[in-house]
Motif scaffolding. Structure first.
Motif, short mmCIF file in Angstrom:
data_model
loop_
_atom_site.label_atom_id
_atom_site.label_comp_id
_atom_site.label_asym_id
_atom_site.label_seq_id
_atom_site.Cartn_x
_atom_site.Cartn_y
_atom_site.Cartn_z
N LEU A 50 -8.46 -5.05 29.56
CA LEU A 50 -6.91 -5.63 29.82
C LEU A 50 -6.54 -5.92 31.30
O LEU A 50 -5.43 -6.10 31.61
CB LEU A 50 -5.81 -4.67 29.10
CG LEU A 50 -6.34 -4.50 27.73
CD1 LEU A 50 -5.08 -3.45 27.22
CD2 LEU A 50 -6.32 -5.75 26.96
N SER A 51 -7.76 -5.60 32.17
CA SER A 51 -7.62 -6.26 33.71
C SER A 51 -7.45 -7.94 33.89
O SER A 51 -6.93 -8.39 34.91
CB SER A 51 -8.36 -5.66 34.49
OG SER A 51 -9.68 -5.90 34.32
N ARG A 53 -6.25 -11.58 31.59
CA ARG A 53 -5.78 -12.33 30.34
C ARG A 53 -6.82 -13.51 29.91
O ARG A 53 -7.22 -14.15 30.87
CB ARG A 53 -4.56 -12.52 30.62
CG ARG A 53 -3.53 -11.31 30.59
CD ARG A 53 -1.98 -11.88 30.51
NE ARG A 53 -0.86 -10.83 30.76
CZ ARG A 53 -0.48 -10.25 29.58
NH1 ARG A 53 -0.91 -10.55 28.32
NH2 ARG A 53 0.54 -9.22 29.79
N HIS A 64 -2.11 -4.43 18.67
CA HIS A 64 -1.22 -5.16 19.60
C HIS A 64 -1.78 -6.43 20.13
O HIS A 64 -3.03 -6.52 20.83
CB HIS A 64 -0.76 -4.23 20.94
CG HIS A 64 -0.08 -3.05 20.35
ND1 HIS A 64 1.11 -2.73 20.28
CD2 HIS A 64 -0.46 -1.60 20.49
CE1 HIS A 64 1.47 -1.73 20.13
NE2 HIS A 64 0.47 -0.88 19.88
N THR A 66 -2.23 -9.01 22.80
CA THR A 66 -2.09 -8.83 24.20
C THR A 66 -1.26 -9.77 24.76
O THR A 66 -0.47 -9.65 25.76
CB THR A 66 -3.40 -8.58 24.95
OG1 THR A 66 -3.98 -9.74 24.66
CG2 THR A 66 -4.18 -7.21 24.56
N LEU A 69 2.33 -9.01 25.20
CA LEU A 69 2.67 -7.67 25.76
C LEU A 69 3.10 -8.01 27.33
O LEU A 69 2.29 -8.85 27.88
CB LEU A 69 1.61 -6.57 25.84
CG LEU A 69 1.12 -6.14 24.46
CD1 LEU A 69 0.11 -5.51 24.57
CD2 LEU A 69 2.13 -5.53 23.78
N ARG A 71 3.52 -6.99 31.34
CA ARG A 71 2.61 -6.13 32.36
C ARG A 71 2.95 -4.64 32.20
O ARG A 71 2.04 -3.78 32.30
CB ARG A 71 2.90 -6.63 33.73
CG ARG A 71 1.95 -6.02 34.84
CD ARG A 71 2.23 -6.66 36.09
NE ARG A 71 2.11 -8.26 35.99
CZ ARG A 71 0.97 -8.69 36.11
NH1 ARG A 71 -0.18 -8.04 36.76
NH2 ARG A 71 0.69 -10.12 36.46
N ASP A 73 3.63 -3.01 29.75
CA ASP A 73 3.07 -2.45 28.35
C ASP A 73 1.69 -2.21 28.51
O ASP A 73 1.18 -1.37 27.65
CB ASP A 73 3.39 -3.32 27.18
CG ASP A 73 4.82 -3.80 27.20
OD1 ASP A 73 5.71 -2.87 27.01
OD2 ASP A 73 4.98 -4.94 26.87
N LEU A 74 1.00 -2.67 29.65
CA LEU A 74 -0.63 -2.44 29.58
C LEU A 74 -1.05 -1.25 29.92
O LEU A 74 -2.08 -0.76 29.31
CB LEU A 74 -1.12 -3.59 30.21
CG LEU A 74 -0.87 -4.96 29.95
CD1 LEU A 74 -1.52 -5.99 31.02
CD2 LEU A 74 -1.62 -5.31 28.49
N LEU A 77 -1.88 1.15 26.78
CA LEU A 77 -2.77 0.89 26.13
C LEU A 77 -4.31 1.16 27.00
O LEU A 77 -5.25 1.75 26.55
CB LEU A 77 -3.08 -0.62 25.83
CG LEU A 77 -1.96 -1.18 24.69
CD1 LEU A 77 -1.97 -2.51 24.53
CD2 LEU A 77 -2.02 -0.29 23.45
N ARG A 78 -4.32 0.95 28.39
CA ARG A 78 -5.36 1.16 29.05
C ARG A 78 -5.73 2.76 29.10
O ARG A 78 -6.95 3.11 29.21
CB ARG A 78 -5.04 0.62 30.58
CG ARG A 78 -5.31 -0.71 30.58
CD ARG A 78 -5.31 -1.26 32.29
NE ARG A 78 -5.10 -2.61 32.40
CZ ARG A 78 -4.11 -3.17 33.18
NH1 ARG A 78 -3.20 -2.35 33.52
NH2 ARG A 78 -4.02 -4.35 33.22
#
Length: 219
Positions: A50-51, A53, A64, A66, A69, A71, A73-74, A77-78
């Protein structure tokens, strides 16, 4: 756990470096990501973490989508994804113990809560006697094991490893792979990006093969 649907990626106005990627990373699964140099393995790993998109298509992580979502929210998850970078990314002014504990300190955990877990994990990767030394004193293989321990300390549901055996000799490479296999046996999904065909042949695992920006799955 992670699902790609017709995902494409381009940098700027250039051509797509990844295109039409459709696959899933299942719970408790183990897979190699392979392909020739320049095929886009690192770009795909960045999408998984998720670094990055995607330029198009849908990526769903832990239920989810992505693209929906923000920024902010990430990071949550990470934290459920552990990453072992090819260049280790250890901080030279921190001891091995402090480097491994850093992800827990960042989220506000008290040392009394996590010290035993960090020590146990360092012993598990064979660094129990090196926990108080600084990274410049460590060998390449020891740095790699410290990076693996740091990725595991948060008990991630998915572990991504980018060329984790690229800087070590074959015996240590096999030892590191056995650590990943054991981690997978304990319930973590594992994705290992590598170009080492000899190493892959020693382990019975799914292969995700990148070529010309597309992916082929070899079960």
């Amino acid at each position: 756990m992670i699902k790609f649907e017709n995902v494409g990626l381009r940098y700027g106005m250039g051509p797509e470096v990844l295109r039409d990627l459709t696959f899933e990373i299942a719970p408790r699964s183990f897979q190699f990501l392979t392909g020739p140099s320049g095929a886009g393995k690192t770009s795909l790993m960045r999408l998984l973490f998720l670094s990055l998109r995607p330029t198009r298509g849908l990526i769903t992580v832990f239920g989810h989508e992505t693209s929906r979502l923000g920024r902010a929210d990430l990071p949550q998850l990470r934290r459920r994804i552990g990453v072992v970078f090819q260049d280790f990314r250890l901080l030279d002014h921190l001891t091995t113990y402090e480097n491994v504990a850093l992800p827990l300190r960042v989220v506000g955990r008290e040392e009394a809560e996590y010290r035993a877990d960090v020590v146990d994990l360092l012993n598990w990767v064979g660094l129990g006697e090196r926990m108080h030394v600084l990274p410049p004193v460590l060998s390449g293989g020891e740095k790699q094991r410290a990076a693996i321990a740091r990725a595991l300390i948060t008990k991630p549901e998915v572990l991504l490893a980018d060329e984790p055996t690229g800087n070590v000799d074959p015996p240590l490479a096999r030892r590191l792979l056995r650590l990943f296999v054991e981690l997978n046996r304990l319930g973590t999904s594992v994705v290992i990006a590598t170009h080492d065909l000899t190493l892959m042949e020693q382990f019975d695992a799914r292969r995700m093969i990148l070529a010309d920006g597309r992916i082929q799955i070899d079960e």
